[in-house]
Design a protein around this motif. Structure first.
Motif, short mmCIF file in Angstrom:
data_model
loop_
_atom_site.label_atom_id
_atom_site.label_comp_id
_atom_site.label_asym_id
_atom_site.label_seq_id
_atom_site.Cartn_x
_atom_site.Cartn_y
_atom_site.Cartn_z
N GLU A 1 -31.91 23.53 0.30
CA GLU A 1 -31.22 22.31 -0.13
C GLU A 1 -31.51 21.17 0.84
N ASP A 2 -31.98 20.07 0.30
CA ASP A 2 -32.22 18.87 1.10
C ASP A 2 -31.12 17.87 0.82
N GLY A 3 -30.62 17.30 1.89
CA GLY A 3 -29.62 16.26 1.74
C GLY A 3 -30.26 14.91 1.45
N GLU A 4 -29.43 13.93 1.39
CA GLU A 4 -29.85 12.55 1.16
C GLU A 4 -30.69 12.06 2.33
N LEU A 5 -31.63 11.17 2.05
CA LEU A 5 -32.40 10.54 3.12
C LEU A 5 -31.60 9.36 3.69
N PHE A 6 -31.56 9.30 5.01
CA PHE A 6 -30.90 8.20 5.70
C PHE A 6 -31.95 7.46 6.51
N THR B 1 -26.76 2.16 11.06
CA THR B 1 -26.69 2.38 12.49
C THR B 1 -26.70 3.88 12.76
N LYS B 2 -26.86 4.26 14.01
CA LYS B 2 -26.83 5.68 14.39
C LYS B 2 -25.53 6.33 13.94
N SER B 3 -24.43 5.66 14.23
CA SER B 3 -23.11 6.22 13.89
C SER B 3 -22.91 6.33 12.38
N GLU B 4 -23.42 5.36 11.64
CA GLU B 4 -23.29 5.42 10.18
C GLU B 4 -24.07 6.61 9.62
N ILE B 5 -25.27 6.85 10.14
CA ILE B 5 -26.04 8.00 9.69
C ILE B 5 -25.32 9.29 10.05
N LEU B 6 -24.86 9.39 11.29
CA LEU B 6 -24.15 10.59 11.73
C LEU B 6 -22.93 10.85 10.84
N ASN B 7 -22.10 9.85 10.64
CA ASN B 7 -20.89 10.03 9.83
C ASN B 7 -21.23 10.38 8.39
N PHE C 1 -22.59 27.64 6.08
CA PHE C 1 -23.82 26.89 5.94
C PHE C 1 -24.66 26.94 7.20
N GLY C 2 -25.95 27.20 7.06
CA GLY C 2 -26.92 26.99 8.13
C GLY C 2 -27.55 25.62 7.92
N LEU C 3 -27.69 24.85 9.00
CA LEU C 3 -28.14 23.47 8.89
C LEU C 3 -29.32 23.19 9.80
N LEU C 4 -30.19 22.29 9.36
CA LEU C 4 -31.26 21.75 10.18
C LEU C 4 -31.27 20.23 10.03
N LEU C 5 -31.52 19.53 11.12
CA LEU C 5 -31.79 18.10 11.04
C LEU C 5 -33.28 17.97 10.81
N HIS C 6 -33.67 17.30 9.73
CA HIS C 6 -35.08 17.13 9.43
C HIS C 6 -35.43 15.66 9.62
N ALA C 7 -36.51 15.42 10.36
CA ALA C 7 -36.94 14.06 10.67
C ALA C 7 -38.20 13.71 9.89
N PHE C 8 -38.25 12.48 9.42
CA PHE C 8 -39.42 11.95 8.70
C PHE C 8 -39.91 10.70 9.43
N PRO C 9 -40.68 10.88 10.50
CA PRO C 9 -41.09 9.71 11.29
C PRO C 9 -41.94 8.71 10.51
N ASP C 10 -42.72 9.18 9.54
CA ASP C 10 -43.58 8.26 8.79
C ASP C 10 -42.78 7.22 8.01
N VAL C 11 -41.59 7.63 7.55
CA VAL C 11 -40.76 6.69 6.79
C VAL C 11 -39.50 6.29 7.54
N GLN C 12 -39.41 6.73 8.81
CA GLN C 12 -38.28 6.37 9.67
C GLN C 12 -36.94 6.78 9.03
N ALA C 13 -36.85 8.07 8.69
CA ALA C 13 -35.66 8.57 8.02
C ALA C 13 -35.31 9.98 8.51
N PHE C 14 -34.09 10.39 8.20
CA PHE C 14 -33.58 11.71 8.56
C PHE C 14 -32.82 12.28 7.37
N LYS D 1 -36.82 2.81 18.59
CA LYS D 1 -35.56 2.91 17.84
C LYS D 1 -35.44 4.25 17.12
N TYR D 2 -36.53 4.69 16.48
CA TYR D 2 -36.50 5.96 15.74
C TYR D 2 -36.18 7.13 16.66
#
Length: 110
Positions: free
Chosen positions: A66-71, A77-83, A35-48, A3-4
């Motif tokens: 700057e770090d955004g909110e953890l999702f 859902t995938k779409s909720e995180i994306l939106n 803005f320059g952006l990166l998607l950061h993944a946190f597999p240990d806690v299953q978050a982005f 799923k992750y």
């Protein structure tokens, strides 16, 4: 694929499709307005989250202060995180006349 990983592939594909890939040497980032952006993944806690910088000199040095909110995969859902990520990105972009003018000056310096 678990799923992750499914979420990660979905988010990468959708965000890159929306914001494009920009390169600095062999590193890739996404860009929206100033803005320059990166998607950061946190597999240990299953978050982005999204990491970003509105300073293109920092982006050139691969600094995204700057770090955004953890999702969390378990909460959305995938779409909720994306939106939510897109809203976070677009809510943090300053499109005022002064900022646009400064961004144009900064861009000319690159």
């Amino acid at each position: 694929m678990n799923k992750y990983d499914s979420y990660k592939n979905f988010l990468e594909k959708k965000l890159v499709s929306k914001y494009g890939i920009h390169k600095i040497g062999d590193k890739e980032y996404m860009k929206f307005s100033n803005f320059g952006l990166l998607l950061h993944a946190f597999p240990d806690v299953q978050a982005f989250c999204i990491e970003y910088s509105d300073n293109m000199e920092q982006v050139k040095q691969w600094i995204f202060p700057e770090d955004g909110e953890l999702f969390y995969v378990s909460d959305m859902t995938k779409s909720e995180i994306l939106n939510s990520m897109i809203k976070e990105i677009e809510d943090n972009v300053d499109l005022s006349e002064d900022r646009i003018e400064q961004t144009m000056i900064d861009y000319k310096r690159l």
